[in-house]
Enzyme design. Structure first.
Site, PDB file in Angstrom:
ATOM      1  N   HIS A  27      -0.936  14.785 -13.362  1.00 21.81           N
ATOM      2  CA  HIS A  27      -1.077  16.221 -13.372  1.00 21.81           C
ATOM      3  C   HIS A  27       0.260  16.978 -13.529  1.00 21.81           C
ATOM      4  CE1 HIS A  27      -4.591  15.689 -10.735  1.00 21.81           C
ATOM      5  NE2 HIS A  27      -5.185  16.420 -11.757  1.00 21.81           N
ATOM      6  N   LYS A  51     -18.447  21.652  -2.628  1.00 19.09           N
ATOM      7  CA  LYS A  51     -17.777  20.577  -2.747  1.00 19.09           C
ATOM      8  C   LYS A  51     -16.704  20.404  -1.763  1.00 19.09           C
ATOM      9  CE  LYS A  51     -16.227  17.377  -6.450  1.00 19.09           C
ATOM     10  NZ  LYS A  51     -15.568  17.435  -7.714  1.00 19.09           N
ATOM     11  N   ARG A 100      -6.907  12.564 -21.143  1.00 24.72           N
ATOM     12  CA  ARG A 100      -6.363  10.987 -21.056  1.00 24.72           C
ATOM     13  C   ARG A 100      -7.236   9.881 -22.076  1.00 24.72           C
ATOM     14  NH1 ARG A 100      -8.751  11.227 -14.994  1.00 24.72           N
ATOM     15  NH2 ARG A 100     -10.226  12.344 -16.041  1.00 24.72           N
ATOM     16  N   SER A 137      -7.468  11.836  -9.607  1.00 24.96           N
ATOM     17  CA  SER A 137      -7.234  11.989  -8.308  1.00 24.96           C
ATOM     18  C   SER A 137      -8.475  11.220  -7.543  1.00 24.96           C
ATOM     19  CB  SER A 137      -7.627  13.645  -7.927  1.00 24.96           C
ATOM     20  OG  SER A 137      -6.668  14.480  -8.332  1.00 24.96           O
TER      21      SER A 137
END
Length: 169
Positions: A27, A51, A100, A137
């Site tokens: 990040h 969440k 990615r 993460s």
């Protein structure tokens, strides 16, 4: 003087959105690269009340502020709702997203097209540094939970916070 010569220069703004639970070196690489291209870069931390994250939103904001302080042109804020509304409120014409792998592209392209259709906000895709192409993460949290070494994957302040959160004795 009238015309374009008399106008104030336009401030170039972009946003790097995400949950950042926690922020990783991947990040940070995208944010750093965006900060070299734009006058102001907002890091928008998404609030998803359905969440439960490892870190509370305020903790994430503070960690991100600490690890991006050296850039000088990065602002860190939380947001709830549509990213395009965040952009409209702050006159941000561009979203910067790291990719990615090809698998990221399918989802991110749909989001980019939706955001553009809703508001005209453009999305710029930045290829992730190959060093971080596997990094997420979720993966950092899982490895850290089981005692694995993630010191090369997150900034030192994040490593300290992870260790405090996961390994309370």
């Amino acid at each position: 003087m009238t015309g374009p010569e008399s106008e104030e220069p336009q401030v170039r703004r972009a946003v790097c959105p995400g949950s950042f639970d926690p922020i990783t070196n991947g990040h940070l690489d995208i944010i750093a690269r965006a900060s070299r291209l734009y006058d102001e870069v907002y890091v928008a931390v998404m609030i998803n009340q359905s969440k439960k994250g490892l870190f509370e939103v305020e903790e994430r904001l503070e960690l991100i502020r600490r690890v991006t302080a050296e850039y000088g042109n990065v602002k860190v804020e939380a947001f709830h709702g549509l990213l395009v509304d965040f952009c409209k409120q702050r006159d941000i014409p561009a979203i910067v997203k790291g990719l990615r792998a090809v698998s990221d592209f399918d989802y991110e392209l749909q989001m980019a097209q939706m955001n553009n259709g809703l508001s005209g906000v453009e999305t710029l895709f930045v290829p992730t540094n190959p060093t971080y192409s596997f990094l997420s993460s979720s993966l950092v949290k899982e490895v850290a939970t089981w005692g694995g070494d993630v010191s090369h994957l997150v900034p030192p302040a994040v490593l300290e916070a992870l260790n405090e959160r996961l390994h309370k004795d």
